[in-house]
Design a protein around this motif. Structure first.
Motif, short mmCIF file in Angstrom:
data_model
loop_
_atom_site.label_atom_id
_atom_site.label_comp_id
_atom_site.label_asym_id
_atom_site.label_seq_id
_atom_site.Cartn_x
_atom_site.Cartn_y
_atom_site.Cartn_z
N UNK A 114 -1.96 8.03 55.71
CA UNK A 114 -3.22 7.30 55.76
C UNK A 114 -3.16 6.38 56.96
N UNK A 115 -4.30 6.12 57.58
CA UNK A 115 -4.31 5.25 58.75
C UNK A 115 -3.34 5.74 59.80
N UNK A 116 -2.44 4.87 60.21
CA UNK A 116 -1.41 5.22 61.18
C UNK A 116 -0.04 5.37 60.54
N UNK A 117 0.01 5.61 59.26
CA UNK A 117 1.27 5.78 58.54
C UNK A 117 1.60 7.27 58.48
N UNK A 118 2.69 7.64 59.12
CA UNK A 118 3.15 9.03 59.16
C UNK A 118 4.52 9.14 58.51
N UNK A 119 4.85 10.33 58.04
CA UNK A 119 6.21 10.66 57.63
C UNK A 119 6.63 11.94 58.34
N UNK A 120 7.92 12.13 58.55
CA UNK A 120 8.38 13.36 59.19
C UNK A 120 8.54 14.50 58.19
N UNK A 121 8.10 15.67 58.56
CA UNK A 121 8.36 16.88 57.78
C UNK A 121 9.50 17.60 58.50
N UNK A 122 10.71 17.44 57.96
CA UNK A 122 11.93 17.88 58.64
C UNK A 122 12.22 19.34 58.29
N UNK A 123 11.57 20.22 59.01
CA UNK A 123 11.64 21.65 58.70
C UNK A 123 13.05 22.20 58.83
N UNK A 124 13.77 21.80 59.88
CA UNK A 124 15.12 22.32 60.10
C UNK A 124 16.06 21.91 58.98
N UNK A 125 16.04 20.63 58.61
CA UNK A 125 16.94 20.13 57.56
C UNK A 125 16.68 20.89 56.25
N UNK A 126 15.41 21.02 55.87
CA UNK A 126 15.09 21.67 54.60
C UNK A 126 15.40 23.16 54.65
N UNK A 127 15.21 23.79 55.81
CA UNK A 127 15.53 25.21 55.95
C UNK A 127 17.02 25.45 55.78
N UNK A 128 17.83 24.61 56.43
CA UNK A 128 19.28 24.75 56.32
C UNK A 128 19.73 24.57 54.87
N UNK A 129 19.18 23.58 54.19
CA UNK A 129 19.56 23.34 52.79
C UNK A 129 19.14 24.50 51.90
N UNK A 130 17.94 25.02 52.11
CA UNK A 130 17.48 26.16 51.31
C UNK A 130 18.39 27.37 51.51
N UNK A 131 18.78 27.63 52.75
CA UNK A 131 19.68 28.76 53.03
C UNK A 131 21.06 28.52 52.42
N UNK A 132 21.58 27.32 52.59
CA UNK A 132 22.93 27.00 52.10
C UNK A 132 23.00 27.16 50.58
N UNK A 133 22.01 26.67 49.87
CA UNK A 133 22.04 26.73 48.41
C UNK A 133 21.87 28.16 47.89
N UNK A 134 21.40 29.05 48.74
CA UNK A 134 21.28 30.46 48.36
C UNK A 134 22.36 31.32 49.00
#
Length: 245
Positions: free
Chosen positions: A221-241
Motif C-alpha cells: 500500500x502507498x510506498x510500502x513494498x516487500x520483496x518476493x524472493x523467487x530464488x530463495x523460495x525456488x531453492x527451498x522448494x527444490x531442496x525439500x523435494x
C-alpha cells in the motif's frame, strides 16, 4: 541454484506440479516473515466469486497512511514503514481503470482486502484462446481493485508471453514489451494514482534456464513494498523435494 527446465528430461524428475505447490508454500512463508502487522500471505486464496489467487497478501487491519502515492481505487494505509526499497520501475503505463472491482476474501477474523497477488504461470494459462484471456483478465481485475501483482513464468514448453498481453492491454510503451524470444520472465505491476492520473508502474525481468531468479517488488500500500524472493523460495522448494542439480 540456477533455474532448471522442469518440463523436459532430465530435470523433469521434479515435475511442474509439485514444484508449483512447493514454490508457492515457500514464498508464502518467506513473505509472512517480512510482512508488517496487519497483513498475512496465504497460498491458494479464493475470492468471493470463485476467483483463485496463487498467493494473496491480505490486509487484516488498517493503520496510518503510508506515503503520498495511493493505490488506484483505494486509500493508502499501513502499520509500519517500508523496510525494502524496490529498484526503479522499468517504466509506467497510463491507464484508465474501469469501475472499481473490490477484491475481498472472508476469514474467521472478518473481511480482509487483498492488496497483492503472486501468480505462477501454469502451462494451461498459456493456452491459446479463453484460458490465456482469462489469466490476463484476472490480473487486470486485481489491478483495477488496487492490488499489486507479480507474475512468474518458467513454463518452457509453451511460448506465449502473458506479460506482453497485459502490457498491450494497458497501453504500455513498446520498451516495456519483451521480445518474441523472451517467453520466460518475471513481471510486477503496481497500480497508482498520481494527482489526477492513474498509472501502472511495471517492473519486468527476462528469465532463462541456467540463470538465477530475481527478487521482484510487491507493493502492499502507498510506498510500502516487500520483496518476493523467487530464488530463495525456488531453492527451498527444490531442496525439500530432494531435487539436486
Amino acid at each position: 541454484m540456477p533455474l532448471h527446465d522442469h518440463f523436459r528430461p532430465p530435470d523433469n524428475r521434479l515435475p511442474w506440479e509439485p514444484l508449483h505447490s512447493g514454490w508457492l508454500s515457500e514464498l508464502a512463508g518467506r513473505i509472512n516473515e517480512r510482512l508488517p502487522e496487519g497483513y498475512v500471505a496465504l497460498d491458494r486464496v479464493r475470492i468471493g466469486g470463485g476467483l483463485e489467487i496463487d498467493l494473496g497478501v491480505e490486509e487484516l487491519l488498517s493503520g496510518p497512511g503510508a506515503g503520498s502515492e495511493v493505490p488506484a481505487g483505494g486509500v493508502a494505509t499501513a502499520t509500519t514503514r517500508a523496510t525494502y526499497a524496490p529498484p526503479a520501475a522499468s517504466g509506467s503505463a497510463e491507464y484508465t481503470f474501469p469501475d472499481l472491482l473490490e477484491l475481498r476474501v472472508t476469514s474467521a477474523t472478518g473481511d480482509g482486502r487483498v492488496v497483492g497477488a503472486v501468480e505462477l504461470v501454469s502451462p494451461g494459462n498459456k493456452d491459446r484462446g479463453t484460458k490465456r484471456e482469462a489469466f490476463v483478465g484476472k490480473c487486470l481485475d486485481y489491478l483495477a481493485g488496487g492490488a499489486a501483482v507479480v507474475i512468474v513464468d518458467v513454463v518452457t514448453d509453451r511460448r506465449a508471453n502473458l506479460h506482453n498481453d497485459i502490457a498491450e492491454r494497458v497501453g504500455a510503451p513498446s520498451e516495456l514489451m519483451l521480445s518474441a524470444e523472451s517467453f520466460l520472465y518475471a513481471a510486477a505491476y503496481r497500480p497508482v494514482r498520481r494527482g489526477k492520473r492513474t498509472q501502472i508502474d511495471i517492473w519486468v525481468s527476462p528469465l532463462a534456464v541456467g540463470t538465477p531468479l530475481p527478487t521482484m517488488p510487491l507493493r502492499l500500500v502507498g510506498n510500502v513494498f516487500i520483496p518476493v524472493e523467487l530464488e530463495w523460495a525456488y531453492v527451498e522448494a527444490c531442496r525439500r523435494r530432494r531435487f539436486v542439480a
